[in-house]
Design a protein around this motif. Sequence first.
Motif, PDB file in Angstrom:
ATOM      1  N   ALA A 251       9.010  10.060  -0.989  1.00  0.00           N
ATOM      2  CA  ALA A 251       8.374   8.950  -1.714  1.00  0.00           C
ATOM      3  C   ALA A 251       9.329   8.087  -2.333  1.00  0.00           C
ATOM      4  O   ALA A 251       9.207   6.951  -2.274  1.00  0.00           O
ATOM      5  CB  ALA A 251       7.213   9.464  -2.788  1.00  0.00           C
TER       6      ALA A 251
ATOM      7  N   ILE B 137       0.954  -1.109   0.055  1.00  0.00           N
ATOM      8  CA  ILE B 137      -0.018  -0.275   0.004  1.00  0.00           C
ATOM      9  C   ILE B 137       0.944   1.328   0.116  1.00  0.00           C
ATOM     10  O   ILE B 137       0.678   2.385  -0.646  1.00  0.00           O
ATOM     11  CB  ILE B 137      -0.888   0.064   1.225  1.00  0.00           C
ATOM     12  N   ASN B 138       1.818   1.258   0.962  1.00  0.00           N
ATOM     13  CA  ASN B 138       2.861   2.204   0.873  1.00  0.00           C
ATOM     14  C   ASN B 138       3.505   2.746  -0.539  1.00  0.00           C
ATOM     15  O   ASN B 138       3.577   3.690  -0.647  1.00  0.00           O
ATOM     16  CB  ASN B 138       3.917   2.081   1.935  1.00  0.00           C
TER      17      ASN B 138
ATOM     18  N   GLU C 169       2.334   1.898  -3.439  1.00  0.00           N
ATOM     19  CA  GLU C 169       1.404   2.515  -4.259  1.00  0.00           C
ATOM     20  C   GLU C 169       1.173   4.147  -4.071  1.00  0.00           C
ATOM     21  O   GLU C 169       0.928   4.898  -5.200  1.00  0.00           O
ATOM     22  CB  GLU C 169      -0.150   1.920  -4.245  1.00  0.00           C
ATOM     23  N   GLU C 170       0.999   4.349  -2.572  1.00  0.00           N
ATOM     24  CA  GLU C 170       0.686   5.669  -2.293  1.00  0.00           C
ATOM     25  C   GLU C 170       2.174   6.609  -2.868  1.00  0.00           C
ATOM     26  O   GLU C 170       1.904   7.677  -3.114  1.00  0.00           O
ATOM     27  CB  GLU C 170       0.426   5.594  -0.720  1.00  0.00           C
TER      28      GLU C 170
ATOM     29  N   GLU D 171       1.938   7.464  -6.632  1.00  0.00           N
ATOM     30  CA  GLU D 171       1.143   8.526  -6.664  1.00  0.00           C
ATOM     31  C   GLU D 171       1.628   9.893  -6.360  1.00  0.00           C
ATOM     32  O   GLU D 171       1.451  10.693  -7.219  1.00  0.00           O
ATOM     33  CB  GLU D 171      -0.375   8.245  -5.985  1.00  0.00           C
ATOM     34  N   ILE D 172       2.354   9.885  -5.238  1.00  0.00           N
ATOM     35  CA  ILE D 172       2.924  11.453  -4.999  1.00  0.00           C
ATOM     36  C   ILE D 172       3.867  11.812  -6.031  1.00  0.00           C
ATOM     37  O   ILE D 172       4.359  12.748  -6.419  1.00  0.00           O
ATOM     38  CB  ILE D 172       3.740  11.172  -3.802  1.00  0.00           C
TER      39      ILE D 172
END
Length: 358
Positions: A77, A56-57, A59-60, A63-64
């Motif tokens: 990121a 999850i980290n 993927e986030e 996005e950043i």
Amino acid sequence: MLDKLRIIKQRFDEVSDLIIQPNIISDQKRYVKISKEYKDLNAVMKVGDEYRGLLINIEEAKEIIADGSDDDMTEMAKMEIQEAEARLPQLEEDIKFMLIPKDPDDAKNVMVEIRAGTGGDEASIFAGDLYRMYTKYCADKGWRTSIVDMSEGTSGGFKEIIFSVEGEDVYGNLKFEAGVHRVQRVPQTETQGRVHTSAATVMVLPEAEEFDVQIDMNDVRVDFFCSSGPGGQSVNTTYSAVRLTHIPTGLVAQCQDQKSQHKNKDKAMQVLRSRLYEMELAKKQEADSLKRKTMVSSGDRSAKIRTYNYPQGRVTEHRIGLTMYDLQNIINGDIHRIIEGLRLAENTEKLKELGEVF
């Protein structure tokens, strides 16, 4: 891997519900089995949660980076992705090993029997050294040990000693110690300074519960006799020692460690039950080892598994080709690395058998 973890989560939820059901709690055998499965699945869930969290980290963080509106956030990121991707392979390996089907006997307590082999008095002394090595290892693991029966050697050590070990996953660790241990050193009785080779045999029996082995007491002959060796005033005066003979198999178990005849009989029964259970287990292990072509835990009592060479300060674990020049620490109970190496070898073989179904 995520699909596998979803299946594990589904089973964990089922077991979590089962473990609080009254009909499960009232069935001791089933409750013990379910409790063990719950504990194992819970351990996998914790590692699985970390694994999913890292995905999850990532993927986030991606996005950043794709947004790119904040240079500092983008740099952070990128670092987060690097750290997560470096951690993921280890977590995947951990999960694979944790999902290897567990041997139900691994969680059991054990009876350990050490017998002096070839080498006369020196073999008895070596058997005593092995006993001390195991009791120190057990103490380090937080396990409890208790002598069941022993026959002392004429120059120290033991011709034979039987002791119980209680704790967490005892058989899963100590099962690898079964076999012939060989020592090469100058005996205390040697005047010429020549190196002799002696041996001792170690047996590790998973402790059988009453629901594992049913013994008909009509098949057991019970003999009472006087204790021998240290023990105070009761020695050689009261018939507190107990010998049990299982007539169909000829197996014999005895205990003279306790002053109470009743307690000695209970302990002797534990040993007899464990020996009967081990007979069946040995047949199964022999069949498994033929399929697996491994000696890591085949239960072959005649196999020479380890050599302790004192002149060179060397210990050689023959099954996995491991040699360590740390004899003094090892004989003082630091056998953790050897056992971990053997467990890793066994699990690696099991993974191959499973065909990497991940």
